[in-house]
Design an enzyme around this catalytic site. Structure first.
Site, mmCIF file in Angstrom:
data_model
loop_
_atom_site.group_PDB
_atom_site.id
_atom_site.type_symbol
_atom_site.label_atom_id
_atom_site.label_comp_id
_atom_site.label_asym_id
_atom_site.label_seq_id
_atom_site.Cartn_x
_atom_site.Cartn_y
_atom_site.Cartn_z
ATOM 1 N N ASP A 82 47.682 43.186 37.920
ATOM 2 C CA ASP A 82 47.088 43.174 39.257
ATOM 3 C C ASP A 82 48.202 43.006 40.304
ATOM 4 O O ASP A 82 49.022 42.091 40.198
ATOM 5 C CB ASP A 82 46.111 41.980 39.318
ATOM 6 C CG ASP A 82 45.227 41.995 40.544
ATOM 7 O OD1 ASP A 82 44.958 43.080 41.075
ATOM 8 O OD2 ASP A 82 44.795 40.898 40.969
ATOM 9 N N ASP A 104 51.441 48.038 43.777
ATOM 10 C CA ASP A 104 50.906 47.829 45.130
ATOM 11 C C ASP A 104 52.018 48.071 46.149
ATOM 12 O O ASP A 104 52.769 47.170 46.500
ATOM 13 C CB ASP A 104 50.346 46.415 45.255
ATOM 14 C CG ASP A 104 49.756 46.164 46.636
ATOM 15 O OD1 ASP A 104 49.850 47.066 47.509
ATOM 16 O OD2 ASP A 104 49.218 45.069 46.865
ATOM 17 N N HIS A 211 39.318 45.997 46.014
ATOM 18 C CA HIS A 211 39.858 44.636 45.858
ATOM 19 C C HIS A 211 39.087 43.712 46.791
ATOM 20 O O HIS A 211 38.326 44.159 47.657
ATOM 21 C CB HIS A 211 41.340 44.618 46.237
ATOM 22 C CG HIS A 211 42.222 45.161 45.172
ATOM 23 N ND1 HIS A 211 43.150 44.404 44.517
ATOM 24 C CD2 HIS A 211 42.310 46.410 44.640
ATOM 25 C CE1 HIS A 211 43.777 45.148 43.621
ATOM 26 N NE2 HIS A 211 43.290 46.380 43.683
ATOM 27 N N SER A 214 34.911 39.436 46.043
ATOM 28 C CA SER A 214 34.096 38.247 45.750
ATOM 29 C C SER A 214 33.048 38.056 46.831
ATOM 30 O O SER A 214 33.267 38.403 47.996
ATOM 31 C CB SER A 214 34.986 37.001 45.656
ATOM 32 O OG SER A 214 35.597 36.940 44.377
ATOM 33 N N ILE A 255 37.299 40.870 41.074
ATOM 34 C CA ILE A 255 36.702 39.572 41.399
ATOM 35 C C ILE A 255 37.566 38.444 40.826
ATOM 36 O O ILE A 255 37.798 38.389 39.619
ATOM 37 C CB ILE A 255 35.263 39.488 40.835
ATOM 38 C CG1 ILE A 255 34.385 40.557 41.516
ATOM 39 C CG2 ILE A 255 34.676 38.087 41.042
ATOM 40 C CD1 ILE A 255 33.039 40.782 40.873
#
Ligand code: G3H
Ligand code: 13P
Ligand code: ZN
Length: 309
Positions: A82, A104, A211, A214, A255
């Site tokens: 991630d 990223d 992304h 949550s 999450i």
């Protein structure tokens, strides 16, 4: 079944108009809670490891625990990096058994993001590993990227097409209003669904990633605070919006914060109710169950991926 890449998983999710959950893992109890939920739901699963998680638990411990999860469940599981910040961390994870990495490059200019992503894609594809990239900037705090809401920029649909064509990347994280952590919106929660629709029309069949997804359920924040926490007023992405995104080409939904909240709330509660206890298994077992319950809820009621393993 060995660890898998997300290639087939995303193809099925795209066609079935649902999303696969990507949950962050940092230790054994978190992995077990998530994996137990996936097993009970018979759901596909992405376990993702941040640079911070690798530093905390060590690469080898996390990979061995995830291998154990695969052996224990027989489920299709992807082991994903991630928010890889540079080529080196992606290379280490590719060489070290991950089946998927995220590079990223969202903090870089468009051309540099393309160049960096392409370098990782070339290295990964030669070794059978898939790559996620990010275009556009989310607000919030990540491992190495700290972006204020004012600096967040939504993904440009035409740039997304050019980016995918020029890099050969397998999936793309886009910015449409979600952000990392517990505080995502100042006023009414709002996602730019028009932008998402444009991007998914321009990139038919291509898996999009969200992304910062949550939902930060209010009852958990209140419960956490009731047992001595000090989580200030939180604001997450409404689950109905995530459900909708899952029907629009979004194949992976990330999450982490909700799991942190579930785990911490459980531990706080345990300690308020059992102040005399000092056996870690006593508070980690219910914490693991709390993670399991949260993940089952996401799989069933939000991602719609139950029964899709
Ligand atoms: O997006 C970031 C994830 O929530 C991982 O967080 O970098 O604190 O492990 P972390
Ligand atoms: P949340 O902070 O909303 O859980 O997002 C997690 C994430 O995007 C990990 O990459
Ligand atoms: Zn993220």
């Amino acid at each position: 079944m060995p660890l898998v890449t997300s290639k087939e998983m995303f193809k099925k999710a795209y066609e079935g108009r649902y999303a696969v959950g990507a949950f962050n893992v940092n230790n054994m109890e978190i992995i077990q809670g998530i994996v137990d939920a996936a097993k009970e739901e018979n759901a596909p699963l992405i376990l993702q490891v941040s640079a911070g998680a690798r530093k905390y638990a060590k690469h080898i411990y996390l990979t061995k625990l995830v291998e154990a999860a695969v052996e224990d469940t027989g489920l299709p599981i992807v082991l994903h990096l991630d928010h890889g910040d540079d080529f080196e961390i992606c290379k280490q994870c590719i060489d070290g058994g991950f089946t998927s990495v995220m590079i990223d490059g969202s903090k870089h200019a468009f051309a540099e993001n393309i160049e960096l992503t392409k370098r990782v894609v070339d290295y990964a594809h030669e070794r059978g590993v898939v790559v996620e990239a990010e275009l556009g900037k989310l607000a919030g705090i990540e491992d190495a990227v700290n972006i204020s809401a004012a600096d967040a920029t939504f993904t440009d649909p035409d740039q997304a097409v050019e980016f995918v064509e020029r890099t050969g990347v397998d999936s793309l994280a886009i910015a449409i209003g979600t952000s990392h952590g517990a505080f995502k919106f100042k006023g009414e929660p709002r996602l730019d669904f028009d932008r998402l629709e444009k991007i998914s029309i321009l990139l038919p069949g291509f898996p999009i990633v969200l992304h910062g997804a949550s939902s930060v359920p209010q009852q958990f924040v209140e419960e956490c605070n009731k047992y001595g926490g000090h989580v200030p007023g939180a604001q997450g992405v409404p689950e109905s919006m995530l459900k909708r995104a899952g029907t629009m080409g979004v194949c992976k939904i990330n999450i982490d914060t909700d799991l942190r909240l579930a785990m911490t709330t459980s531990i706080r509660k345990y300690y308020v109710e059992h102040p005399e206890e000092f056996d870690p298994r006593k508070y980690l077992a219910p914490a693991r169950d709390a993670i399991k319950a949260m993940v089952q809820h996401k799989m069933r009621d939000v991602l719609n991926c139950s029964g899709k393993a």
